[in-house]
Scaffold this motif. Structure first.
Motif, PDB file in Angstrom:
ATOM      1  N   SER A  56       0.832  -1.209   0.000  1.00 30.02           N
ATOM      2  CA  SER A  56       0.000   0.000   0.000  1.00 30.02           C
ATOM      3  C   SER A  56       0.863   1.253   0.000  1.00 30.02           C
ATOM      4  N   THR A  57       2.056   1.177   0.605  1.00 33.07           N
ATOM      5  CA  THR A  57       2.980   2.311   0.562  1.00 33.07           C
ATOM      6  C   THR A  57       3.515   2.534  -0.844  1.00 33.07           C
ATOM      7  N   GLN A  58       3.827   1.438  -1.520  1.00 36.58           N
ATOM      8  CA  GLN A  58       4.389   1.551  -2.873  1.00 36.58           C
ATOM      9  C   GLN A  58       3.322   1.846  -3.923  1.00 36.58           C
ATOM     10  N   LEU A  59       2.151   1.223  -3.792  1.00 36.61           N
ATOM     11  CA  LEU A  59       1.099   1.379  -4.795  1.00 36.61           C
ATOM     12  C   LEU A  59       0.123   2.499  -4.473  1.00 36.61           C
ATOM     13  N   ASN A  60       0.195   3.004  -3.247  1.00 30.13           N
ATOM     14  CA  ASN A  60      -0.688   4.085  -2.790  1.00 30.13           C
ATOM     15  C   ASN A  60      -2.162   3.705  -2.862  1.00 30.13           C
ATOM     16  N   SER A  61      -2.437   2.413  -2.627  1.00 31.25           N
ATOM     17  CA  SER A  61      -3.819   1.933  -2.652  1.00 31.25           C
ATOM     18  C   SER A  61      -3.894   0.638  -1.866  1.00 31.25           C
ATOM     19  N   LEU A  62      -4.709   0.610  -0.812  1.00 31.10           N
ATOM     20  CA  LEU A  62      -4.862  -0.611  -0.027  1.00 31.10           C
ATOM     21  C   LEU A  62      -5.605  -1.680  -0.823  1.00 31.10           C
ATOM     22  N   ALA A  63      -6.599  -1.286  -1.592  1.00 31.21           N
ATOM     23  CA  ALA A  63      -7.364  -2.257  -2.382  1.00 31.21           C
ATOM     24  C   ALA A  63      -6.455  -2.973  -3.381  1.00 31.21           C
ATOM     25  N   LEU A  64      -5.617  -2.208  -4.078  1.00 31.39           N
ATOM     26  CA  LEU A  64      -4.690  -2.819  -5.033  1.00 31.39           C
ATOM     27  C   LEU A  64      -3.663  -3.675  -4.308  1.00 31.39           C
ATOM     28  N   ALA A  65      -3.247  -3.227  -3.119  1.00 30.10           N
ATOM     29  CA  ALA A  65      -2.286  -4.004  -2.336  1.00 30.10           C
ATOM     30  C   ALA A  65      -2.876  -5.349  -1.925  1.00 30.10           C
ATOM     31  N   ILE A  66      -4.167  -5.370  -1.592  1.00 24.73           N
ATOM     32  CA  ILE A  66      -4.816  -6.629  -1.201  1.00 24.73           C
ATOM     33  C   ILE A  66      -4.875  -7.588  -2.389  1.00 24.73           C
TER      34      ILE A  66
END
Length: 287
Positions: A56-66
């Protein structure tokens, strides 16, 4: 306890119980179908939490990180099953315990090398950073409702997979009689790999969605592992339905116990397990 507080604790117990189910479902499938005692299951929960923080830090999105983290976790599960676990299916449970106990230390060391030993926090997505007012002073976070809804969605998907699909039929056949299923042409090795990867994925997703409310810290998997085994034992080893009912019961007892009987809250869940085992030694539901 007034109505608003009761509703908050009821929602908390539901959210906690559903999160436990996601962990326990994978654990009971792995043990009930593959016959493997996996003490490292909590490490996959920890892995998911750290993936949520890092991605989420790298992609700036928790949904995408999941989404990305779930795919990586399933691939890790397939690799672990192929490299290690398939060689222990017919070994004694003591050998399996020693293998998975060793994996806990391996995962902790890898975690330390990759992400360090600090405590981290994961921000709640802005779209879910809201609350439902219950009274003038009490409200319930929207992210917790999202967690409960996602867990229910995954639980429904798991039920449909196990009970309504051809793959689920093969999984049930392998759990009932592994040798007979293999003699009928079912690829048991593929079924085992699928079940193990599914269990790892569920545990990892549970860690990812719990990260914003539970923080991310070393050895966090060990704390949930014992509770997962309690859920599996109460529900019945190998029973997904039993894991769901048991997880909800444990969530209710643990949450309301901490509010109503804080001095005895630490042992209430184990008293529940003892009572169930005295009544039904095989758990609430047989496989």
């Amino acid at each position: 306890m007034d109505l608003a507080n009761f509703l908050i604790q009821l929602l908390n117990s539901l959210q906690y119980g559903l999160l436990l189910f996601m962990l326990a479902a994978g654990l009971t499938l792995i043990f009930g179908i593959m016959g493997v005692v996996n003490l490292a299951h909590g490490s996959f929960y920890m892995l998911g939490a750290y993936l949520a923080w890092s991605l989420s830090t790298q992609l700036n999105s928790l949904a995408l990180a999941i989404v990305v983290g779930a795919v990586l976790s399933v691939l890790l599960g397939l690799a672990l099953e192929w490299l290690l676990f398939r060689h222990f299916y017919h070994r004694d449970h003591l050998d399996q315990v020693l293998l998975t106990f060793g994996l806990i230390y391996v995962f902790e060391e890898v975690r330390s090398l990759l992400w360090g030993d600090d405590v981290h926090g994961v921000n709640v997505p802005p779209a879910l950073d809201w609350s439902i007012p219950l009274t003038d002073t009490l409200s319930y976070p929207g992210y917790r409702l999202f967690m409960s809804g996602l867990c229910l969605l995954l639980a429904g998907g798991l039920y449909l997979l196990i009970s309504r699909t051809r793959l689920g039929m093969k999984i049930r056949a392998g759990a009932f009689n592994r040798d007979m299923a293999e003699s009928l042409g079912i690829n048991i090795k593929l079924i085992h790999a699928t079940v193990f990867a599914l269990g790892v994925g569920l545990a990892s997703v549970a860690g990812m969605i719990a990260a914003p409310i539970a923080s991310v810290y070393p050895n966090m998997g060990s704390q949930v592992l014992i509770m997962c085994f309690v859920v599996v034992v109460i529900g019945g080893i190998g029973s997904v339905r039993g894991a769901l009912i048991s997880a909800l019961l444990v969530g209710l007892v643990d949450t309301f116990g901490k509010v109503l009987l804080p001095q005895a809250s630490g042992m209430l869940v184990y008293m529940l397990m003892a009572a169930v085992l005295l009544w039904k030694p095989e758990g609430l539901f047989k496989q």
